[in-house]
Design a protein around this motif. Structure first.
Motif, PDB file in Angstrom:
ATOM      1  N   PRO A 295       0.816  -1.227   0.000  1.00 52.02           N
ATOM      2  CA  PRO A 295       0.000   0.000   0.000  1.00 52.02           C
ATOM      3  C   PRO A 295       0.847   1.272   0.000  1.00 52.02           C
ATOM      4  O   PRO A 295       0.383   2.323  -0.416  1.00 52.02           O
ATOM      5  CB  PRO A 295      -0.833  -0.116   1.281  1.00 52.02           C
TER       6      PRO A 295
ATOM      7  N   LEU B  23      -5.338   2.539   8.589  1.00 51.57           N
ATOM      8  CA  LEU B  23      -6.288   2.276   7.515  1.00 51.57           C
ATOM      9  C   LEU B  23      -6.770   3.591   6.890  1.00 51.57           C
ATOM     10  O   LEU B  23      -7.068   4.545   7.613  1.00 51.57           O
ATOM     11  CB  LEU B  23      -7.480   1.532   8.140  1.00 51.57           C
ATOM     12  N   LYS B  24      -6.844   3.632   5.591  1.00 50.99           N
ATOM     13  CA  LYS B  24      -7.279   4.817   4.835  1.00 50.99           C
ATOM     14  C   LYS B  24      -6.419   6.052   5.135  1.00 50.99           C
ATOM     15  O   LYS B  24      -6.880   7.180   4.942  1.00 50.99           O
ATOM     16  CB  LYS B  24      -8.748   5.149   5.135  1.00 50.99           C
TER      17      LYS B  24
ATOM     18  N   LYS C 195      -3.486  -1.130   8.320  1.00 44.64           N
ATOM     19  CA  LYS C 195      -3.597  -1.706   6.973  1.00 44.64           C
ATOM     20  C   LYS C 195      -3.314  -3.200   6.946  1.00 44.64           C
ATOM     21  O   LYS C 195      -4.082  -3.981   6.411  1.00 44.64           O
ATOM     22  CB  LYS C 195      -2.645  -0.983   6.024  1.00 44.64           C
ATOM     23  N   ASN C 196      -2.149  -3.590   7.477  1.00 43.47           N
ATOM     24  CA  ASN C 196      -1.806  -5.013   7.445  1.00 43.47           C
ATOM     25  C   ASN C 196      -2.152  -5.645   8.786  1.00 43.47           C
ATOM     26  O   ASN C 196      -1.355  -5.650   9.696  1.00 43.47           O
ATOM     27  CB  ASN C 196      -0.313  -5.202   7.205  1.00 43.47           C
TER      28      ASN C 196
END
Lengths: 628, 160
Positions: free
Chosen positions: A118, A407-408, A382-383
């Motif tokens: 990402p 996240l985001k 995220k992960n």
């Protein structure tokens, strides 16, 4: 066949390694709970079917294995190809023939299945190059994802039970104890008591009969390392317990597993049966003359049973109520006999410590916290998944390098560690090296290794209330400070999140917390105020906003929060469909609007809006606007 | 007490036969009983108390202490909504609410036709896929309220 001597074990190990090497190429399908939920079983079955039908077993020496959790649950089902070390993510059964054609026979990569970083949208083929895996050092989880947990020969090929052979034939029980002491290993269940010290105190207790127990009642919400170890490498747990029993002269062992972990129960059962058959468990282990056997006991679903004395009462068929700590379970534990209870991860590390030596383990980690530690990295990161790292790794490295950030890309607010007994650690402490002492200093705890990342859309008052709700339900009710203290605190928190908070509430919470810490019988009650006190310490302004401004800054507490669509709405209509109460009105490509009288402030619209055109505001502000 | 028991006790006898008749077996026996009958019927508890030689009051105390046990009949399909921390901050509460709207029952309740029982559970250890919902044996990761009808229709069956 039964192993009757060390020579026979060594011969079997050589044979197991040969068997393992007979497959030049291997496909490892992750079959942990996460990947199974997304269809891993079907993937493994399709690979097996394709290999058989095409005769690839003989032709290219291709084998397929269903392994335990690879840890990167977010991207499941995961498939790893050996010896290349290639990782495919989100593999579905229908793509298996294509994978065989292209990747196995044609040696061609399928870009769509590769992991996409990402950070730079770059695709990374090699398992070991992916940031999530690259930085890990695995001790307790050394064989997870590499072996088929239901195949004993596979485990032996990967050095399982070598520690047992060494302890039984090359060391005296006291030397085993010394080696564990040199390793400096501390309990992985949370409290961090030195393993060797616990063993020595049990060994010194008078009596002929003693027990070795494994605590697999992983109750902390947000933690799942023990589940993955029991599912993915049950032999590591058995091996540790056998070595412990050998050092202590115990002949009976129990593994207490949560009933919520059905796959762990099954895999442990299979492992025990297989190990008994080979003579690695039961009477006369490996022909050494030492007897030790293990039984599994399924828990009844009570968080408090993770506490040692409650667990032992539960094993005896009683309700799980703890007792006062002045009686040590190492002297009077299960059935009032000397007992050693260690966590799953602690036991899983013992085999490696004996095999490689205590000094090897002690070379990793910090001054007082040696070795590696498993963490489950979850929440708004995220992960998400399971990782094992040397002690002393910083939170920033864990969350941003391994976890890939929030996240985001929302702002980071806090990370919660240690479950209901732990606390929330804010952004300015991100460079904290993670070990037992540092986490405790920060007002949190190591606990079961759960790390729950929180972003700006997490209300810290709500989080503290969440843990209080959890603990109120799970308190056994035996002692008053815990039972009543939690109840009263919960009532205050309910008032806070509903906009009924009053000046003086914070002080009342602090007084109650203090009383619980002083007066509770067991650690559940004593540590229950941690989530409360740590959020108060680092996020006091959020509490004050709830009380003074009747506002929830994160926009989570429903009674205080209203939602509003802003002018940049492009009318995609996604929120319209997500709204459970039909409070949103609007036609496609036109500005939508929320009817406040129908809105229940659930936030479903905000979560789905692709253009970030929905905002939260305090209800009180909306009301004042209407008056104007 | 010559009343006929209203449940078939033969399954209980089978379960009891496979454990030593002593107090430490109690929880394991109750778990198997719960699995066989989908709850703990009163008659069974009386029988278990007698055979294991544990006072009925203690059997009752254990039956009500642990979350895994229910003294009321459960629905054919058990829906478990995980409310662990990771699921909580990723919206587990909305799943419970949606179930309430769809089935008319809240947590720890059973539909009148005994088809569904809704339970909230503290962390099933699948935090990486939060929020998680388990319908029968089927896990649904990253569960969304909008997909609830699908989960209910397909639950129990293990197909993707």
């Amino acid at each position: 066949m039964r192993i009757e001597s060390k020579d026979q074990f060594d011969a079997l190990r050589t044979e197991a390694k040969k068997l393992e090497d007979s497959h030049k190429r291997k496909i490892l399908v992750c079959c942990g709970t996460g990947c199974l939920a997304t269809g891993a079983k079907e993937v493994a079955e399709s690979f097996a079917k394709e290999i058989e039908e095409r005769g690839l077993d003989v032709e290219v020496g291709l084998g397929v294995k269903s392994t335990g959790c690879h840890g990167f649950c977010e991207r499941g089902p995961l498939v790893v190809f050996q010896p290349e070390g290639l990782l495919y993510t989100k593999v579905q059964a229908k793509r298996v023939p294509e994978i065989i054609e292209k990747t196995i026979l044609g040696e061609e990569l399928i870009p769509g299945l590769l992991y996409k970083n990402p950070a730079d949208n770059e695709r990374i083929p090699a398992y070991e190059e992916i940031p999530f895996y690259k930085n890990q050092v695995r001790v307790a989880m050394r064989n997870i994802g590499r072996i088929d947990p239901t195949d004993l020969m596979d485990a032996i090929a990967h050095d399982a039970y070598t520690g047992v052979a060494k302890a039984l034939f090359e060391m005296t029980p006291d030397e085993v104890l010394d080696e564990v002491e040199v390793s400096g290993q501390r309990g992985r269940g949370g409290a961090g008591f030195y393993t060797a010290r616990k063993w020595r105190s049990c060994k010194a207790a008078p009596g002929d009969r003693r027990f070795v127990l494994c605590n697999g009642d992983e109750g902390d919400p947000g933690a799942f390392k023990d589940r993955s170890i029991m599912e993915g490498d049950p032999h590591s747990v058995l091996e540790g317990m056998i070595i412990g029993a050998c050092a202590l002269g115990a002949h009976e062992g129990f593994i207490y597993v949560r009933d919520e972990y059905p796959l762990a129960v099954v895999n442990l059962q299979v492992a025990i049966v297989e190990a008994r058959k080979l003579g690695l468990l039961g009477e006369n282990i490996m022909g050494s003359g030492f007897d030790f056997d293990i039984q599994i006991s399924r828990g009844g679903g009570a968080f408090v049973c993770g506490e040692s004395s409650a667990l032992m009462r539960s094993l005896a068929g009683k309700t799980g109520e703890p007792r006062a700590k002045y009686v040590h379970s190492t002297e009077k534990g299960l059935f009032d006999l000397p007992t050693v209870l260690n966590n799953v991860e602690t036991w899983a590390g013992i085999g490696a410590i004996i095999h490689h030596g205590g000094a090897w383990f002690a070379a990793m980690g910090t001054k007082k916290s040696k070795g590696t530690k498993a963490f489950s990295l979850v929440g708004k990161v995220k992960n998400t998944g399971l990782i094992e790292l040397p002690m002393g790794t910083t939170l920033r490295h864990i969350i941003f390098d391994i976890g890939g950030g929030v996240l985001k890309d929302r702002p980071f607010k806090a990370v919660q560690t240690g479950g209901p007994s732990g606390g929330c650690i804010p952004e300015d402490l991100l460079d904290l090296p993670v070990d037992y002492e540092k986490l405790t200093e920060a007002g949190s705890m190591m606990g079961s290794g759960g790390m729950i990342v929180m972003d700006d859309r997490t209300c810290m008052v709500d989080v503290a209330r969440y843990f209080l709700g959890f603990l109120t339900e799970e308190s056994c009710g035996k002692c008053t400070p815990c039972r009543e203290g939690l109840k009263q605190m919960l009532a205050i928190y309910d008032a806070l999140i509903e906009g009924r908070g009053r000046e003086g509430d914070i002080e009342k919470i602090e007084a109650l917390a203090n009383g619980m810490q002083l007066g509770s019988l067991c650690e559940l009650g004593k540590s229950a105020p941690n989530p409360v006190l740590s959020t108060l310490k680092y996020f006091r302004s959020e509490y004050e906003a709830h009380i003074r401004d009747r506002a929830c800054p994160a926009g989570i507490c429903r009674e205080l929060t209203a939602f509003e669509i802003m002018d940049d709405c492009d009318g995609c209509h996604v929120c319209f469909k997500a709204c459970p109460t039909e409070a949103i009105e609007g036609t496609i490509k036109e500005l939508h609007v929320i009817h406040q009288d129908l809105c229940i402030s659930c936030g479903a619209c905000l979560d789905v809006c692709p253009t970030d055109s929905i905002r939260t505001l305090p209800k009180i502000e909306l009301a004042s606007r209407e008056v104007v | 007490m010559a009343e006929q028991p209203c449940v078939d006790l033969s399954k209980t006898e089978e379960i009891l036969a496979s454990y030593p008749h002593e107090e430490p077996s109690l929880i394991q026996v109750l778990q198997d009983v719960h699995r066989a009958y989908n709850y703990l019927p009163c008659d069974v508890l009386v029988r278990v108390a007698m055979v294991l030689d544990v006072p009925l009051a203690k059997v009752f105390s254990v039956s009500t202490f642990y979350k895994a046990f229910s003294l009321e009949p459960q629905g054919d399909t058990i829906i478990k909504v995980c409310t662990g921390t990771a699921c909580h901050i990723r919206g587990a509460g909305q799943l419970v609410e949606e179930l309430e709207r769809k089935l008319g029952i809240g947590a720890d309740e059973t539909t009148e036709d005994l088809k569904f029982t809704v339970k909230t559970v503290n962390c099933v250890g699948a935090c990486a896929m939060a929020p998680v919902m388990i319908v029968g044996e089927k896990y649904w990761g990253s569960a969304k309220p909008a997909r609830m009808s699908k989960y209910l229709a397909e639950g129990g069956h293990d197909e993707n």
